[in-house]
Write an enzyme that holds these catalytic residues in place. Structure first.
Site, PDB file in Angstrom:
ATOM      1  N   SER A  84       0.450  -1.444  -6.966  1.00 23.32           N
ATOM      2  CA  SER A  84      -0.277  -1.036  -8.571  1.00 23.32           C
ATOM      3  C   SER A  84       0.401  -0.253  -9.394  1.00 23.32           C
ATOM      4  O   SER A  84       1.067  -0.460 -10.066  1.00 23.32           O
ATOM      5  CB  SER A  84      -1.638  -0.006  -7.909  1.00 23.32           C
ATOM      6  OG  SER A  84      -2.178   0.025  -8.873  1.00 23.32           O
ATOM      7  N   ASP A 104      -7.317 -11.105  -7.845  1.00 22.82           N
ATOM      8  CA  ASP A 104      -6.952  -9.996  -7.624  1.00 22.82           C
ATOM      9  C   ASP A 104      -7.719  -9.557  -9.562  1.00 22.82           C
ATOM     10  O   ASP A 104      -6.876 -10.083 -10.430  1.00 22.82           O
ATOM     11  CB  ASP A 104      -5.574  -9.123  -7.977  1.00 22.82           C
ATOM     12  CG  ASP A 104      -5.317  -7.343  -8.466  1.00 22.82           C
ATOM     13  OD1 ASP A 104      -6.387  -7.076  -9.450  1.00 22.82           O
ATOM     14  OD2 ASP A 104      -4.431  -7.079  -7.719  1.00 22.82           O
ATOM     15  N   HIS A 148      -6.947  -6.040  -5.457  1.00 25.52           N
ATOM     16  CA  HIS A 148      -6.435  -5.086  -5.904  1.00 25.52           C
ATOM     17  C   HIS A 148      -5.826  -4.829  -4.243  1.00 25.52           C
ATOM     18  O   HIS A 148      -5.163  -4.523  -4.584  1.00 25.52           O
ATOM     19  CB  HIS A 148      -6.506  -4.461  -6.772  1.00 25.52           C
ATOM     20  CG  HIS A 148      -5.507  -3.848  -7.162  1.00 25.52           C
ATOM     21  ND1 HIS A 148      -4.238  -4.143  -8.244  1.00 25.52           N
ATOM     22  CD2 HIS A 148      -5.455  -2.533  -7.319  1.00 25.52           C
ATOM     23  CE1 HIS A 148      -4.017  -2.992  -8.213  1.00 25.52           C
ATOM     24  NE2 HIS A 148      -3.853  -2.245  -7.916  1.00 25.52           N
TER      25      HIS A 148
END
Length: 541
Positions: free
Chosen positions: A276, A484, A521
């Protein structure tokens, strides 16, 4: 807290308070009296007296002026009851005919309850909350940290934790970069046995194998878990920085981390690893310090922030009724009062939507309601709504709102393209030469104007190819997840394609399809087999 006294000279009125107190949720208090009646509400969490029967349920909204005219008075015995009394004066009382009963809003009651409790806590114990995830190590630097947008931190702290042991020449060190709201506590330690956010990924024979590697994880500068951030005190005046804190970039955070590595006498990392926001930093570390980084692993990250991700973070920061519009935010100077918990709650709910995927929620929640026996409500009603409400409520006092603003803006500003790097280098040069004041980002003078649409180039842009040129010889793992929506897989493809076009022949690109993971995600936090397995194999190559 003293009792609240309601004096009800009702006369011939039939009045029922559906919710006497939004703060204590006293419900269905009823009274009919021909003479003035004094009702004493007990302290919080105590049961009410048995209701007096005989009222029908008719609804009318009575203003403060109308309450006075009708002879309904409220007096409170302590400062702590002020908000409670004001809330009672604004409730709906039942007196006149209505086609339908008034709807209740327990979700709003809960927010008001939290505000009142935080206010009472502040009066008695001081500012709340204290953001911490437990004991950690601290590195302090007295050398000023000059920032990319012209600001400066005269001194700063870095909170960090470690696992494993460094070898003799310290060539087995892995720097683990965190996501936006994560602390340095990626795994439990003797000093802090609480499970970390990557607990199953770190340890003997794990992807980050403590039998082989010495792992370091930091809380980023700008954060609130021990590193210097907006909630820290400015050494110049002893006051909290608040929104006097300078604008940060990902690269600023990485430079601070390498100050820590200098102090630990780590000349070169075995690997720079992150997911991330951490995936952005792992790349930035290699670009800024190519000679000090061996391998790079970037998971669900990007080489530059794209409009969709920027838009999502913008809505968290500034959309109406969210963080910056929360009346308790007070332009960032809330540390001596009530934090903007309502804005933080809603900001987290927006973020949570982007962390998971629609297909996963379809399987997990479907269209099920929390309690199908009850009529629909405007407050959280469907299971997915109650899930988001819980996620926001859990987070709203665990992270400093100003840190969310500053760190998320740093993510927006992230761009490893050559042009942006050159502009940044020029700003830094001018600041160092002129020793000028801090520079703050300001909105454009002209309002938005519609721009001509463009499909954009399909090949990696030459600007980004040039910007990532320092990584030409670095073995790099690039991982993405098809489900995601926050960092879509095409952004990881862009990283891999850009590095290949720049001449890097040591790229490992892994893309998990929806048949493998529906967790969106958050897959990097959950999928030990595929995320962890790929990382483990890459590091051991």
């Amino acid at each position: 807290m003293a009792d609240l006294i309601l004096e009800l000279p009702l006369g011939q009125l039939n009045i029922k308070a559906r919710t006497i107190s939004v703060h204590y949720h006293y419900q269905n208090v009823q009274s009919r009296a021909k003479t003035p009646t004094k009702m004493v509400l007990p302290s919080p969490n105590q049961p009410l007296p048995s209701p007096i029967k005989g009222l029908d349920e008719r609804n009318v909204h009575i203003t403060h002026k109308e309450l006075t005219r009708r002879g309904l008075h409220v007096r409170h015995a302590s400062r702590g009851n002020q908000a409670l009394a004001e809330s009672i004066l604004s409730r709906e009382f039942l007196d006149e005919e209505s086609s339908n009963p008034a709807m209740t809003f327990p979700c709003l009651d809960a927010l008001e309850t939290k505000s009142a409790s935080l206010k009472d806590r502040f009066v008695s114990t001081g500012p709340e909350p204290a953001y911490t995830t437990g004991r950690h190590l601290t590195f302090h630097s007295d050398i000023p940290l000059v920032l990319d947008w012209g600001g400066v931190l005269p001194e700063f702290d870095i909170a960090y934790e470690t696992w494993g042991r460094p070898n003799k020449d310290r060539s087995n060190v892995i720097l683990l970069h965190t996501g936006l709201s994560a602390s340095s506590h990626a795994h439990s330690t003797e000093a802090n046995p609480k499970p970390g956010w990557w607990e199953k990924f770190i340890g003997p024979d794990c992807p980050l194998d403590t039998n082989h590697y010495f792992i370091i994880c930091t809380n980023v500068v700008g954060g609130c878990y021990g590193s210097t951030g907006p909630g820290s005190r400015d050494p110049a005046n002893g006051q909290r920085y608040a929104t006097r804190f300078p604008v940060l970039t990902m690269q600023d955070m990485v430079r601070a981390q390498f100050r820590l590595l200098d102090d630990l006498k780590v000349d070169k990392l075995y690997a720079s690893v992150g997911a991330s926001m951490g995936g952005m930093q792992s790349l930035a570390a290699g670009v800024l310090f190519p000679e000090r980084v061996g391998k790079i692993a970037t998971i669900s990250g990007c080489a530059r922030s794209h409009p969709y991700s920027i838009a999502i973070r913008h809505t968290q920061r500034q959309a109406r009724t969210v963080l910056m519009m929360d009346p308790h935010w007070t332009r960032g100077f809330y540390y001596d009062g009530i934090p903007p918990h309502a804005g933080m709650k809603l900001a987290r709910e927006i973020a949570t939507i982007t962390y998971r995927s629609g297909p996963e929620w379809e399987k997990r929640f479907g269209r099920r309601r929390a309690d199908p026996r009850k009529p629909p409500a405007l407050c959280p009603d469907f299971l997915i709504e109650t899930y988001l409400d819980h996620a926001g409520e859990k987070f709203c006092l665990e992270f400093d709102p100003n840190s969310l603003l500053y760190v998320s803006k740093a993510m927006d500003l992230f761009d490893l393209g050559q042009e942006n790097q050159q502009r940044t280098a020029e700003r830094r040069r001018m600041h160092e030469e002129n020793d000028g004041p801090s520079v703050n980002l300001t909105p454009p003078e002209n309002p938005y104007q519609e721009q001509p649409s463009s499909d954009g180039p399909r090949d990696p842009p030459t600007d980004l190819v040039a910007g990532l040129a320092p990584l030409r010889d670095h073995p790099t793992l690039v991982m993405g997840v098809a489900s995601d929506i926050l960092f879509p897989v095409w952004q990881q493809r862009e990283i891999a394609d850009t590095l290949r076009q720049g001449g890097n022949k040591r790229i490992t690109h892994v893309e998990l399809g929806e048949d493998v993971s529906l967790f969106g995600h958050d897959t990097f936090l959950l999928d030990l087999e595929h995320i962890g397995g790929s990382l483990k194999r890459f590091l051991r190559q």
